[in-house]
Design an enzyme around this catalytic site. Structure first.
Site, mmCIF file in Angstrom:
data_model
loop_
_atom_site.group_PDB
_atom_site.id
_atom_site.type_symbol
_atom_site.label_atom_id
_atom_site.label_comp_id
_atom_site.label_asym_id
_atom_site.label_seq_id
_atom_site.Cartn_x
_atom_site.Cartn_y
_atom_site.Cartn_z
ATOM 1 N N TYR A 1 -2.244 0.744 9.888
ATOM 2 C CA TYR A 1 -2.372 -0.012 8.647
ATOM 3 C C TYR A 1 -1.106 0.120 7.805
ATOM 4 O O TYR A 1 -0.552 -0.879 7.331
ATOM 5 C CB TYR A 1 -3.592 0.479 7.864
ATOM 6 C CG TYR A 1 -3.653 -0.040 6.452
ATOM 7 C CD1 TYR A 1 -3.968 -1.376 6.202
ATOM 8 C CD2 TYR A 1 -3.403 0.793 5.367
ATOM 9 C CE1 TYR A 1 -4.025 -1.867 4.907
ATOM 10 C CE2 TYR A 1 -3.466 0.313 4.067
ATOM 11 C CZ TYR A 1 -3.761 -1.012 3.841
ATOM 12 O OH TYR A 1 -3.809 -1.494 2.564
ATOM 13 N N SER B 1 0.827 -1.211 0.000
ATOM 14 C CA SER B 1 0.000 0.000 0.000
ATOM 15 C C SER B 1 0.858 1.257 0.000
ATOM 16 O O SER B 1 1.949 1.292 0.595
ATOM 17 C CB SER B 1 -0.903 0.016 1.235
ATOM 18 O OG SER B 1 -1.554 1.260 1.391
ATOM 19 N N LYS C 1 -17.336 -1.990 1.174
ATOM 20 C CA LYS C 1 -16.229 -1.494 1.995
ATOM 21 C C LYS C 1 -16.618 -0.367 2.945
ATOM 22 O O LYS C 1 -15.815 0.034 3.793
ATOM 23 C CB LYS C 1 -15.076 -1.032 1.098
ATOM 24 C CG LYS C 1 -14.446 -2.163 0.309
ATOM 25 C CD LYS C 1 -13.214 -1.709 -0.444
ATOM 26 C CE LYS C 1 -12.082 -1.359 0.504
ATOM 27 N NZ LYS C 1 -10.832 -1.031 -0.221
#
Length: 315
Positions: free
Chosen positions: A137, A114, A175
């Protein structure tokens, strides 16, 4: 045979369709369908078998016998998650076990990293000096990237990490708050006639925070390219190489809807320190590896996406 983890998710399900279009149906789909509504993403996909994530992980390393390649898309992608133990178990520990099993079995691994690993940097290059995540994250993804870099030095099979920037497109309805800004603003315009954007932050004016928005079709194409070029290992950015503002997205959506407005709202108190006001992929490494296809421009990508959604509210 191919394994796809996170198969019922946004990127995983689109990757399944891409593999099907390329003539591959010898696929084991892996996911956790505790959220049963996500089955809808699998209905039009053709694959050999489905396994629950825990069942699959318990089978390692033997569960990879006969597997040539694993597309590892499964993860906790909630950038607001605060439970570090939960995040690291899902995004680091499971990924590490899977990578080790792939190496031991001679299977390739193409996995989802990411752009969150870069945090508040102004340059986005796949080198340690630019990697400073600002949320849990991003750290979980960086931790695994560091481990994968070490394993790559001795692995005989392919190990490729793809650092996705802001992906948007069909299949992300489940999501919720982690869906793309394109989808969320589209839904807001349908429901209230207004797109809500954050007020200025990080030196940017209202709604002028900028991200690199990449269409899901391009993300699938990059994954399939790495499958076809299985001698290419490393960590690579996957984005268009051009940042665009949230205002740009809102204006395009308003134009498509033929009406609507923009409302600027305050940041939640705990968000600014963990927020990326700017991302823009440096895709030099991807180009040098041999990927030549042009990325979809934001105007075309949004139009394709909204035409497919058909103006209907998410359910």
């Amino acid at each position: 045979m191919i394994v796809v983890t996170g198969a019922a998710g946004f990127i995983g399900s689109n990757l399944l369709r891409g593999l099907n279009a390329a003539g591959r149906t010898d696929i084991i789909a892996i996911d956790d369908l505790t959220d049963g509504a996500r089955f809808r993403n699998l209905v039009d996909c053709d694959f050999l078998d489905y396994l629950d994530k825990d069942e699959f992980m318990a089978s390692l390393p033997g569960g990879l016998n006969g597997v040539e390649l694993v597309f590892h898309q499964g993860a906790c992608s909630d950038t607001l998650e605060r439970d570090g133990r939960f995040m690291l178990e899902n995004n680091y520990t499971w990924s590490r076990r899977l990578l080790e099993a792939c190496v031991d079995n001679g299977a390739g691994l193409i996995y989802a990293s990411s752009a969150a690993v870069y945090g508040g940097n102004r340059r986005f290059i796949e080198k340690p000096q630019y990697e400073h995540p600002v949320n849990l994250y991003g750290y979980s993804k960086l931790l695994f990237d560091r481990y994968a870099r070490r394993i790559m030095q001795r692995a005989a099979s392919q190990v490729a990490g793809l650092r996705y920037f802001n992906v948007y497109g069909p299949g992300e309805q489940h999501k919720g708050p982690m869906a793309s800004m394109v989808f969320r603003l589209h839904r807001q315009l349908l429901e209230n006639g207004e797109a809500r954007l954050f007020r200025g932050s990080g030196g940017y004016q209202d709604g002028e925070q900028r991200r690199d928005f990449v269409h899901i079709d391009d993300v699938v194409d990059v994954n399939l390219w790495f499958m076809e070029n299985n001698r290419v290992s490393g960590i690579f950015n996957v984005g268009t190489g051009r940042s665009r503002s949230f205002n740009d997205i809102a204006r395009q959506l308003i134009d498509w809807h033929a009406g609507g407005g923009i409302q600027y709202i305050d940041f939640p108190e705990d968000l600014p320190d963990a927020y990326q006001s700017f991302t823009e992929a440096d895709i030099s490494a991807l180009r040098e590896a041999g990927y030549r296809k042009r990325f979809t421009g934001l105007e075309l990508g949004i139009r394709k996406y909204l035409d497919k959604l058909g103006g209907q509210p998410a359910r």
